[in-house]
Design a protein around this motif. Structure first.
Motif, PDB file in Angstrom:
ATOM      1  N   GLY A 127      34.557-135.475  11.604  1.00 34.91           N
ATOM      2  CA  GLY A 127      35.991-135.741  11.579  1.00 34.91           C
ATOM      3  C   GLY A 127      36.811-134.850  12.464  1.00 34.91           C
ATOM      4  N   GLY A 128      36.638-133.511  12.345  1.00 34.52           N
ATOM      5  CA  GLY A 128      37.361-132.627  13.245  1.00 34.52           C
ATOM      6  C   GLY A 128      38.328-131.663  12.609  1.00 34.52           C
ATOM      7  N   ASP A 129      38.413-131.612  11.265  1.00 26.15           N
ATOM      8  CA  ASP A 129      39.340-130.650  10.686  1.00 26.15           C
ATOM      9  C   ASP A 129      38.905-129.208  10.933  1.00 26.15           C
ATOM     10  N   ILE A 130      37.718-129.017  11.472  1.00 26.00           N
ATOM     11  CA  ILE A 130      37.251-127.674  11.813  1.00 26.00           C
ATOM     12  C   ILE A 130      38.108-127.054  12.917  1.00 26.00           C
ATOM     13  N   VAL A 131      38.817-127.879  13.702  1.00 24.05           N
ATOM     14  CA  VAL A 131      39.708-127.354  14.742  1.00 24.05           C
ATOM     15  C   VAL A 131      41.176-127.573  14.387  1.00 24.05           C
ATOM     16  N   ALA A 132      41.453-127.702  13.095  1.00 21.18           N
ATOM     17  CA  ALA A 132      42.842-127.872  12.661  1.00 21.18           C
ATOM     18  C   ALA A 132      43.651-126.607  12.918  1.00 21.18           C
ATOM     19  N   ARG A 133      44.920-126.781  13.248  1.00 21.88           N
ATOM     20  CA  ARG A 133      45.832-125.641  13.407  1.00 21.88           C
ATOM     21  C   ARG A 133      46.245-125.077  12.050  1.00 21.88           C
ATOM     22  N   GLY A 134      46.255-125.965  11.051  1.00 20.97           N
ATOM     23  CA  GLY A 134      46.655-125.547   9.717  1.00 20.97           C
ATOM     24  C   GLY A 134      47.984-126.102   9.270  1.00 20.97           C
ATOM     25  N   ASP A 135      48.772-126.639  10.218  1.00 23.01           N
ATOM     26  CA  ASP A 135      50.091-127.147   9.861  1.00 23.01           C
ATOM     27  C   ASP A 135      50.165-128.670   9.906  1.00 23.01           C
ATOM     28  N   GLU A 136      49.036-129.349  10.072  1.00 24.52           N
ATOM     29  CA  GLU A 136      49.044-130.814  10.108  1.00 24.52           C
ATOM     30  C   GLU A 136      49.414-131.368   8.731  1.00 24.52           C
ATOM     31  N   PRO A 137      50.374-132.281   8.654  1.00 29.34           N
ATOM     32  CA  PRO A 137      50.805-132.795   7.342  1.00 29.34           C
ATOM     33  C   PRO A 137      49.693-133.500   6.571  1.00 29.34           C
ATOM     34  N   THR A 138      48.706-134.052   7.279  1.00 25.07           N
ATOM     35  CA  THR A 138      47.638-134.794   6.621  1.00 25.07           C
ATOM     36  C   THR A 138      46.399-133.942   6.354  1.00 25.07           C
TER      37      THR A 138
END
Length: 365
Positions: A127-138
């Motif tokens: 999916g890719g949440d491993i590179v999330a910034r942390g502020d994505e609403p979803t």
């Protein structure tokens, strides 16, 4: 010697790790997949991840390394599909215990590397949440992935990060995600999924199921459970992106902030500071607010179940959705296990075009 892989987020990530391993090295190459026992409340009603004492029958392979086998059993009231999964996947499964934070995880990974005689790590995320910034609403579940990234960095072992099926976890919008990932390194096909072909008969993972469907050529809009929007299955959905660990650390403020963390409680506090929430706290609230089990009711007739499904199908098609996961059908229709088996058997009888493993095609006529 075994290849060492880490399933970044728990749940269905061990399945994706097995698929990526098959694509990279061949399904029969010996491998160990380290994974959290951190599964959805529908599987494990106890919030948060499980640790080795929450199971009986683990195999102590080395100090700090417990293997999950088909004989392993979660201690009630906890639940886990990992024991069954260990019998279905070709790689061995080892347990990641995050209660010692980043430092504890690093010790476990280092012990696994010694046991495997592996000199490098493949860290796999679907999916890719491993590179999330942390502020994505979803964004819903970044902590396990970020802890794994920080722990790999702590070990000092060369680590490559693989993101399979960008956007399939519905956490970081695809248009935001793709520039962070760069060009794909490989594209999955049906042959890469053969080793997991029967897993989705019983496993509820949706992101991994979508990845398998895309690799097998399914194209169209699919609806999943508890997601902000449906997922489009196209060629992008079967791609795997390769990133350096340094690149992922640069992209993930949460992973950087978890450096040196020595407890899961501390990691939760870091997550609240960086992302504004703790997913474990969310799980606690969900568990506390869960509806009590419905009183026993007789199983409905096959005809009645098909009628209920037909009404739900019309509403779902009106949303522009062409495919659905088993989990979405089961939970939105509030089916018991017996009712699910009855309904799906009826759909298979209705015609072979209905079941597009591991998804279900919604009829348009």
């Amino acid at each position: 010697m075994k290849r060492l892989l880490i399933a970044a987020g728990g749940g269905g990530d061990p399945i994706t790790a097995a698929i990526v391993h098959a694509a990279l090295h061949g399904a029969d190459t010996p491998a160990l997949v380290l994974t959290y026992a951190w599964e959805r409340l529908v599987v494990d009603p106890v919030p948060g991840p499980r640790r080795a004492p929450d199971f009986t029958g683990t195999e102590p392979a080395a100090p700090g390394l417990a293997l999950i086998t088909p004989a392993t059993t979660p201690r009630a009231p906890a639940g886990s599909l990992l024991p069954r999964l260990s019998g279905a996947l070709r790689p061995r499964l080892g347990l990641l215990d995050p209660y010692g934070g980043t430092l504890g995880l690093a010790r476990q990974i280092a012990a696994a590397a010694r046991w495997c005689r592996a000199d490098r790590i493949d860290l796999v995320d679907v999916g890719g949440d491993i590179v999330a910034r942390g502020d994505e609403p979803t964004l819903r579940s970044p902590l396990g992935d970020a802890l794994a990234v920080a722990a790999c960095a702590e070990t000092g072992l060369p680590t490559t990060v693989y993101v399979a099926g960008p956007g399939l976890d519905n956490e970081v919008p695809l248009l935001d995600l793709l520039p962070r990932l760069g060009a794909p390194a490989l594209t999955l096909d049906a042959a890469h999924t053969e080793s997991v072909s029967r897993v989705f008969d019983w496993h509820p993972s949706e992101a991994s199921a979508l990845l398998v469907a895309a690799a097998r050529g399914v194209r169209g809009v699919c609806g999943t459970r508890d997601a902000p929007r449906p997922v489009l299955l196209d060629d992008t959905a079967r791609q795997v992106h390769r990133l350096t660990l340094e690149r992922v650390l640069a992209l993930s403020p949460l992973a950087r902030a978890l450096a040196g963390c020595s407890s899961l409680e501390h990691a939760e506090a870091v997550s609240r500071a960086v992302c504004g929430f703790s997913e474990i706290a969310r799980e606690r609230r969900r568990a506390a607010n869960a509806a009590p089990p419905a009183p026993h009711r007789p199983d409905r007739t096959p005809a009645a179940l098909l009628d209920r499904f037909a009404a739900w199908e019309r509403d779902t098609l009106a949303q522009g959705i062409a495919y659905a996961t088993t989990r979405r059908i089961t939970e939105e229709l509030d089916l018991t296990a017996t009712e699910t088996d009855t309904l799906l058997a009826g759909l298979r009888t209705a015609g072979p075009e209905r079941h597009v493993p591991p998804l279900w095609r919604l009829a348009t006529g």
